[in-house]
Write a protein that holds these residues in place. Structure first.
Motif, short mmCIF file in Angstrom:
data_model
loop_
_atom_site.label_atom_id
_atom_site.label_comp_id
_atom_site.label_asym_id
_atom_site.label_seq_id
_atom_site.Cartn_x
_atom_site.Cartn_y
_atom_site.Cartn_z
N LEU A 290 0.82 -1.21 0.00
CA LEU A 290 0.00 0.00 0.00
C LEU A 290 0.86 1.26 0.00
CD1 LEU A 290 -2.66 -1.10 2.63
CD2 LEU A 290 -2.91 -1.05 0.14
N GLU A 291 0.22 2.36 -0.36
CA GLU A 291 0.87 3.67 -0.34
C GLU A 291 0.21 4.50 0.74
OE1 GLU A 291 1.65 7.48 -3.29
OE2 GLU A 291 1.04 5.58 -4.16
N MET A 292 1.01 5.35 1.40
CA MET A 292 0.48 6.19 2.46
C MET A 292 1.14 7.56 2.42
SD MET A 292 2.27 4.31 5.71
CE MET A 292 2.24 2.67 5.04
N SER B 136 5.38 10.76 1.02
CA SER B 136 4.62 9.52 0.92
C SER B 136 5.56 8.33 0.91
CB SER B 136 3.75 9.51 -0.34
OG SER B 136 4.55 9.52 -1.50
N LEU B 137 5.02 7.19 1.33
CA LEU B 137 5.72 5.91 1.33
C LEU B 137 4.89 4.93 0.52
CD1 LEU B 137 6.45 5.29 5.12
CD2 LEU B 137 8.12 5.91 3.38
N GLU C 263 -5.09 4.69 9.42
CA GLU C 263 -3.99 5.45 10.00
C GLU C 263 -2.91 4.49 10.51
OE1 GLU C 263 -3.71 7.82 13.97
OE2 GLU C 263 -4.55 9.15 12.43
N VAL C 264 -1.67 4.74 10.08
CA VAL C 264 -0.53 3.92 10.50
C VAL C 264 0.45 4.85 11.20
CG1 VAL C 264 1.38 2.46 9.72
CG2 VAL C 264 -0.83 2.35 8.55
N SER C 265 0.89 4.46 12.39
CA SER C 265 1.86 5.25 13.14
C SER C 265 3.14 4.45 13.33
CB SER C 265 1.30 5.62 14.52
OG SER C 265 0.16 6.43 14.39
N PHE C 266 4.26 5.13 13.15
CA PHE C 266 5.57 4.57 13.44
C PHE C 266 6.04 5.28 14.70
CE2 PHE C 266 4.96 4.05 8.90
CZ PHE C 266 5.22 2.69 8.76
N VAL C 267 6.29 4.50 15.76
CA VAL C 267 6.54 5.08 17.08
C VAL C 267 7.99 4.88 17.47
CG1 VAL C 267 5.81 5.06 19.49
CG2 VAL C 267 4.14 4.54 17.68
N PRO D 16 11.31 7.88 19.14
CA PRO D 16 11.45 9.17 19.81
C PRO D 16 10.46 10.20 19.26
CG PRO D 16 13.60 8.28 19.26
CD PRO D 16 12.58 7.38 18.62
N THR D 17 10.13 10.08 17.98
CA THR D 17 9.11 10.91 17.34
C THR D 17 8.08 9.96 16.74
OG1 THR D 17 10.77 12.55 16.73
CG2 THR D 17 8.70 12.62 15.52
N THR D 18 6.81 10.26 16.91
CA THR D 18 5.76 9.45 16.30
C THR D 18 5.38 10.07 14.96
OG1 THR D 18 4.90 8.71 18.43
CG2 THR D 18 3.40 8.57 16.55
N LEU D 19 5.43 9.23 13.92
CA LEU D 19 5.05 9.66 12.58
C LEU D 19 3.74 9.00 12.21
CD1 LEU D 19 8.51 9.12 10.87
CD2 LEU D 19 7.53 11.30 11.60
N ARG D 20 2.75 9.80 11.83
CA ARG D 20 1.45 9.27 11.43
C ARG D 20 1.29 9.40 9.93
NH1 ARG D 20 0.75 11.47 15.99
NH2 ARG D 20 -0.48 10.73 17.72
N PHE D 21 0.84 8.30 9.33
CA PHE D 21 0.58 8.28 7.89
C PHE D 21 -0.87 7.86 7.68
CE2 PHE D 21 5.12 7.97 8.02
CZ PHE D 21 5.58 8.54 6.86
N HIS D 22 -1.46 8.34 6.59
CA HIS D 22 -2.80 7.93 6.18
C HIS D 22 -2.67 7.09 4.92
CE1 HIS D 22 -4.94 10.42 9.06
NE2 HIS D 22 -4.07 11.38 8.78
N LEU D 23 -3.33 5.94 4.93
CA LEU D 23 -3.32 5.09 3.75
C LEU D 23 -4.08 5.77 2.63
CD1 LEU D 23 -3.97 1.60 5.36
CD2 LEU D 23 -1.80 2.54 4.56
N ASN D 24 -3.54 5.70 1.44
CA ASN D 24 -4.22 6.24 0.27
C ASN D 24 -5.19 5.17 -0.20
OD1 ASN D 24 -2.38 8.26 0.69
ND2 ASN D 24 -1.18 7.86 -1.14
N THR D 25 -6.44 5.33 0.13
CA THR D 25 -7.44 4.30 -0.14
C THR D 25 -8.28 4.58 -1.37
OG1 THR D 25 -8.94 5.38 1.41
CG2 THR D 25 -7.60 3.57 2.26
N ASN D 26 -8.04 5.64 -2.07
CA ASN D 26 -8.87 5.93 -3.25
C ASN D 26 -8.26 5.40 -4.50
OD1 ASN D 26 -6.85 7.77 -2.88
ND2 ASN D 26 -8.02 9.52 -3.60
#
Length: 137
Positions: A36-38, A53-54, A121-125, A127-137
């Motif tokens: 998936l892409e986020m 984006s990833l 929503e995907v979070s990488f936790v 020292p800093t938390t990074l939040r990504f949203h999946l591109n679902t469209n």
């Protein structure tokens, strides 16, 4: 008939026991977003609408499109543990502030030790938390 009733009771008991231990496998929508892409949940940099984006392949290979730079990396996942190893980044003609933001983002992603997912929503936790949203469209 009695044997069948006994089997059903036993099966129900097993289902209840397994369910109470939380041993049900996670559903696909709660799993790591392989294939998936986020997009990063962050405001755009001044003067740009672009957001990092990833794109994570089925084997964990990742393509990164950052604020200015681009690159590749590799995700390894075991349960809620995640390891990200960045490859080299393509050094485009980036203004210093965007280049620094890209480098900081890659460093934060590399420092993350766990991940979690709630819906899209995907979070990488780390020292800093990074939040990504999946591109679902």
């Amino acid at each position: 008939m009695a044997a069948r009733f006994g089997f059903r009771c036993g099966a129900v008991a097993v289902v209840i026991a397994v369910g109470s231990m939380g041993a049900w496998p996670a559903s696909a929508e709660d799993g790591f977003p392989f294939g998936l892409e986020m997009t990063l949940d962050a405001p755009p940099q001044p003067g740009s609408r672009r957001l990092p984006s990833l794109e994570i392949g089925n084997s964990g290979e990742a393509k990164l499109e950052l604020w200015c730079k681009a690159g590749k990396g590799q995700f390894s996942v075991a349960g809620s543990t995640v390891i990200f190893v960045a490859g080299s980044l393509e050094n485009r003609s980036c203004p210093p502030e965007k280049a620094q933001a890209d480098d900081s983002l890659v460093a934060a992603l590399s420092a993350a030790g766990t991940w979690e997912r709630q819906g899209d929503e995907v979070s990488f936790v780390g020292p800093t938390t990074l939040r990504f949203h999946l591109n679902t469209n």
